[in-house]
Design a protein around this motif. Structure first.
Motif, PDB file in Angstrom:
ATOM      1  N   SER A   1       1.189  -1.414  -0.126  1.00  0.00           N
ATOM      2  CA  SER A   1       0.146  -0.034   0.312  1.00  0.00           C
ATOM      3  C   SER A   1       0.949   1.096   0.071  1.00  0.00           C
ATOM      4  O   SER A   1       2.513   1.506  -0.029  1.00  0.00           O
ATOM      5  CB  SER A   1      -0.974   0.251   0.962  1.00  0.00           C
ATOM      6  OG  SER A   1      -0.801   0.354   2.423  1.00  0.00           O
ATOM      7  N   GLY A   2       0.604   2.238   0.044  1.00  0.00           N
ATOM      8  CA  GLY A   2       1.340   3.473   0.061  1.00  0.00           C
ATOM      9  C   GLY A   2       1.380   4.200   1.432  1.00  0.00           C
ATOM     10  O   GLY A   2       1.747   5.614   1.828  1.00  0.00           O
TER      11      GLY A   2
ATOM     12  N   GLY B   1      10.516   4.301  -7.497  1.00  0.00           N
ATOM     13  CA  GLY B   1       9.702   5.570  -7.178  1.00  0.00           C
ATOM     14  C   GLY B   1       9.778   5.673  -5.515  1.00  0.00           C
ATOM     15  O   GLY B   1       8.017   6.653  -5.680  1.00  0.00           O
ATOM     16  N   LEU B   2       9.799   4.105  -4.927  1.00  0.00           N
ATOM     17  CA  LEU B   2       8.990   4.014  -3.457  1.00  0.00           C
ATOM     18  C   LEU B   2       9.854   4.403  -2.128  1.00  0.00           C
ATOM     19  O   LEU B   2      11.315   4.226  -2.692  1.00  0.00           O
ATOM     20  CB  LEU B   2       8.740   2.424  -3.463  1.00  0.00           C
ATOM     21  CG  LEU B   2       7.944   2.231  -4.698  1.00  0.00           C
ATOM     22  CD1 LEU B   2       8.023   0.179  -4.736  1.00  0.00           C
ATOM     23  CD2 LEU B   2       6.715   2.747  -4.988  1.00  0.00           C
ATOM     24  N   ARG B   3       9.653   5.025  -1.090  1.00  0.00           N
ATOM     25  CA  ARG B   3      10.111   5.288  -0.750  1.00  0.00           C
ATOM     26  C   ARG B   3      10.668   3.999   0.333  1.00  0.00           C
ATOM     27  O   ARG B   3      10.259   2.802   0.493  1.00  0.00           O
ATOM     28  CB  ARG B   3       8.991   5.797   0.569  1.00  0.00           C
ATOM     29  CG  ARG B   3       9.752   6.126   2.148  1.00  0.00           C
ATOM     30  CD  ARG B   3       8.265   6.696   2.539  1.00  0.00           C
ATOM     31  NE  ARG B   3       9.007   7.594   4.235  1.00  0.00           N
ATOM     32  CZ  ARG B   3       8.609   7.780   5.546  1.00  0.00           C
ATOM     33  NH1 ARG B   3       7.178   7.811   5.177  1.00  0.00           N
ATOM     34  NH2 ARG B   3       9.207   8.391   6.722  1.00  0.00           N
ATOM     35  N   PHE B   4      12.079   4.272   0.220  1.00  0.00           N
ATOM     36  CA  PHE B   4      12.794   3.526   0.909  1.00  0.00           C
ATOM     37  C   PHE B   4      14.258   3.793   2.073  1.00  0.00           C
ATOM     38  O   PHE B   4      15.163   4.883   1.860  1.00  0.00           O
ATOM     39  CB  PHE B   4      13.812   2.458   0.376  1.00  0.00           C
ATOM     40  CG  PHE B   4      13.914   1.178   1.094  1.00  0.00           C
ATOM     41  CD1 PHE B   4      13.939  -0.196   1.155  1.00  0.00           C
ATOM     42  CD2 PHE B   4      15.988   1.441   1.685  1.00  0.00           C
ATOM     43  CE1 PHE B   4      14.635  -0.993   1.775  1.00  0.00           C
ATOM     44  CE2 PHE B   4      16.122   0.403   1.933  1.00  0.00           C
ATOM     45  CZ  PHE B   4      15.445  -0.782   2.152  1.00  0.00           C
TER      46      PHE B   4
ATOM     47  N   GLY C   1       4.999   1.869  -0.700  1.00  0.00           N
ATOM     48  CA  GLY C   1       4.827   1.632  -2.207  1.00  0.00           C
ATOM     49  C   GLY C   1       3.991   2.689  -2.627  1.00  0.00           C
ATOM     50  O   GLY C   1       3.707   3.921  -2.380  1.00  0.00           O
ATOM     51  N   PRO C   2       3.214   2.181  -3.008  1.00  0.00           N
ATOM     52  CA  PRO C   2       2.358   1.368  -3.376  1.00  0.00           C
ATOM     53  C   PRO C   2       3.436   0.212  -4.142  1.00  0.00           C
ATOM     54  O   PRO C   2       3.817   1.038  -5.266  1.00  0.00           O
ATOM     55  CB  PRO C   2       1.392   1.243  -3.910  1.00  0.00           C
ATOM     56  CG  PRO C   2       1.058   2.367  -5.182  1.00  0.00           C
ATOM     57  CD  PRO C   2       1.745   3.165  -4.183  1.00  0.00           C
ATOM     58  N   LEU C   3       3.403  -1.417  -4.325  1.00  0.00           N
ATOM     59  CA  LEU C   3       4.255  -1.885  -5.251  1.00  0.00           C
ATOM     60  C   LEU C   3       3.178  -2.161  -6.668  1.00  0.00           C
ATOM     61  O   LEU C   3       2.331  -2.243  -6.028  1.00  0.00           O
ATOM     62  CB  LEU C   3       4.522  -3.211  -4.371  1.00  0.00           C
ATOM     63  CG  LEU C   3       5.939  -3.954  -4.580  1.00  0.00           C
ATOM     64  CD1 LEU C   3       7.163  -3.411  -4.562  1.00  0.00           C
ATOM     65  CD2 LEU C   3       5.812  -5.370  -3.565  1.00  0.00           C
TER      66      LEU C   3
END
Length: 420
Positions: free
Chosen positions: A104-105, A132-135, A146-148
């Motif tokens: 999910s986001g 472009g996802l948060r890590f 995410g979202p993945l």
């Protein structure tokens, strides 16, 4: 805790292998992802397994525990944990959950203990960055969001299979099909196959398109199942090596058709000249000689094989052991340091270790467990087999995977006293 191992009587007996920690992680996670109640039997509550159970509950699963079993009821939709998820020192727990947390986001934060948050996560970091996802890693915490999305994923096949398994758990839940491309060489393939086998039991499938490419169909659902965890070949290696070096030991509860890569311990001991019994997994004392050993698919065997090499005739060479430097301790450096206290001849370069068999002596100072369960268990086996009086500091590290380890080896005749 301090463990004192003393020369004692004969080493002999029969020991039941503890439940497979690797398969228990996978079964519990599949159960937590299933919409319904699953029963997992033959479960041992080590620190690592308890970390996965607590994490499953944080994501919305209901967990009921009994003596050697767990009922796990998965939520219809994974919840967003209300607080940081503590993975303790369990690399499997953390790496299996990161992709699931990114479904999910919403942001999910993980914490850990010991060296866990220092262990490499670059595979996920790079994957998340490309999409472009948060890590974000900040000291002792890791936050992802995410979202993945379904699609093509490429990652190195020679870092850790835990990254592959983490994606395998999450990708079937997405709306589209995904492809996992592993850059050769693909190591620890047996652990990938264990993940796929656990998923298949819970109704989720994937398939190899070629030796390095997995197709993961989307829109799948995990289904509740009852499962019994098989015995652990990784842990069976400790009493097996002890029997081959110093006594007559049988280990029961092991599946001959297992997917566990550490089942190769039997073949390694055979190559070293061990005397194998006709019934079950039994090894009796015999003169062993050194051989070359490839750890690419069985890295957890490294510490006990280093210890064993000191009591083999000639040279033992262990190759493809580089990942041992990234475990609960740098297991190569830790074993070198401790084995030299006993007069052992051992050296390493990168992921290759050379051990020369030869005479040993009691250490002048206590040995250190390096906060590493496999280091503690390996030093215990060596001390008992060599009949050396040895004190090991930090012996409580065994609680991570086999809390009853010292009670188990006492059954085989090892004299050990524990002090707080």
């Amino acid at each position: 805790m301090r463990a004192e191992i003393r020369p004692g009587g004969p080493i002999r007996g029969t020991l039941a292998a503890p439940p497979s920690k690797s398969m228990a992680h996978r079964a519990l996670l599949c159960a937590a992802l299933a919409g319904g109640t699953s029963r997992v039997d033959n479960l041992a509550h080590s620190q690592d397994i308890d970390a996965t159970l607590a994490a499953a509950a944080a994501f919305g699963a209901q967990v009921e525990l009994g003596a050697g079993w767990a009922h796990v009821t998965g939520p219809a939709v994974l919840a967003c944990p209300a607080a940081p998820v503590d993975c303790c020192e369990s690399g499997s727990t953390l790496r299996f959950l990161i992709p699931l947390a990114a479904l999910s986001g919403r942001a999910v934060t993980f914490t850990g203990r010991g060296r866990l948050m220092q262990r490499p996560q670059s595979v996920y970091r790079e994957l998340f960055a490309r999409r472009g996802l948060r890590f974000e890693q900040d000291g002792g915490t890791l936050t992802v969001a995410g979202p993945l999305a379904a699609g093509e994923y490429e990652l190195a096949g020679d870092v850790s299979s835990q990254f592959v398994s983490g994606l395998l758990f999450a990708l079937p839940l997405l709306d589209g099909d995904s492809t996992l491309r592993l850059r050769p060489p693909v190591e620890s393939r047996s652990y990938i196959e264990m993940t796929r086998a656990a998923q298949a039991l819970f109704g989720v499938e994937s398939r190899w398109l070629d030796a390095a490419t997995l197709l993961v169909p989307g829109r799948q659902r995990y289904l509740p199942r009852d499962i019994t965890v098989e015995g652990d070949w990784s842990q069976a290696a400790f009493p097996a090596v002890l029997g081959a070096l110093a006594g007559d030991v049988t280990v029961t509860g092991l599946a001959a058709d297992t997917l566990q890569g550490d089942a190769v311990i039997g073949r390694i001991l055979d190559r070293c000249g061990a005397q194998r019994g006709a019934e079950g997994f039994r090894f009796a004392k015999s003169p062993l000689h050194g051989v070359e050993i490839d750890l690419a698919d069985c890295p957890d065997l490294g510490p006990v094989l280093m210890a064993m090499g000191l009591l083999c005739r000639g040279r033992t060479v262990i190759r493809n052991a580089g990942r041992l430097r990234l475990k609960e301790s740098d297991r190569i450096a830790a074993m070198e340091q401790e084995l030299r206290k006993l007069g052992g001849c051992i050296r390493s370069e990168g992921g290759t270790v050379w051990i020369e068999g030869g005479p040993l002596h009691p250490p002048a100072v206590p040995l250190s467990g390096h906060n590493d369960h496999r280091v503690v268990m390996s030093l215990t086996v060596l001390a008992a087999a060599a009949r050396l009086p040895v004190c090991i500091e930090g012996a409580e590290a065994v609680d991570k995977s086999w809390p009853d380890f010292f009670a188990a080896v006492r059954q085989l005749g090892v004299e050990v006293e524990l002090y707080a």
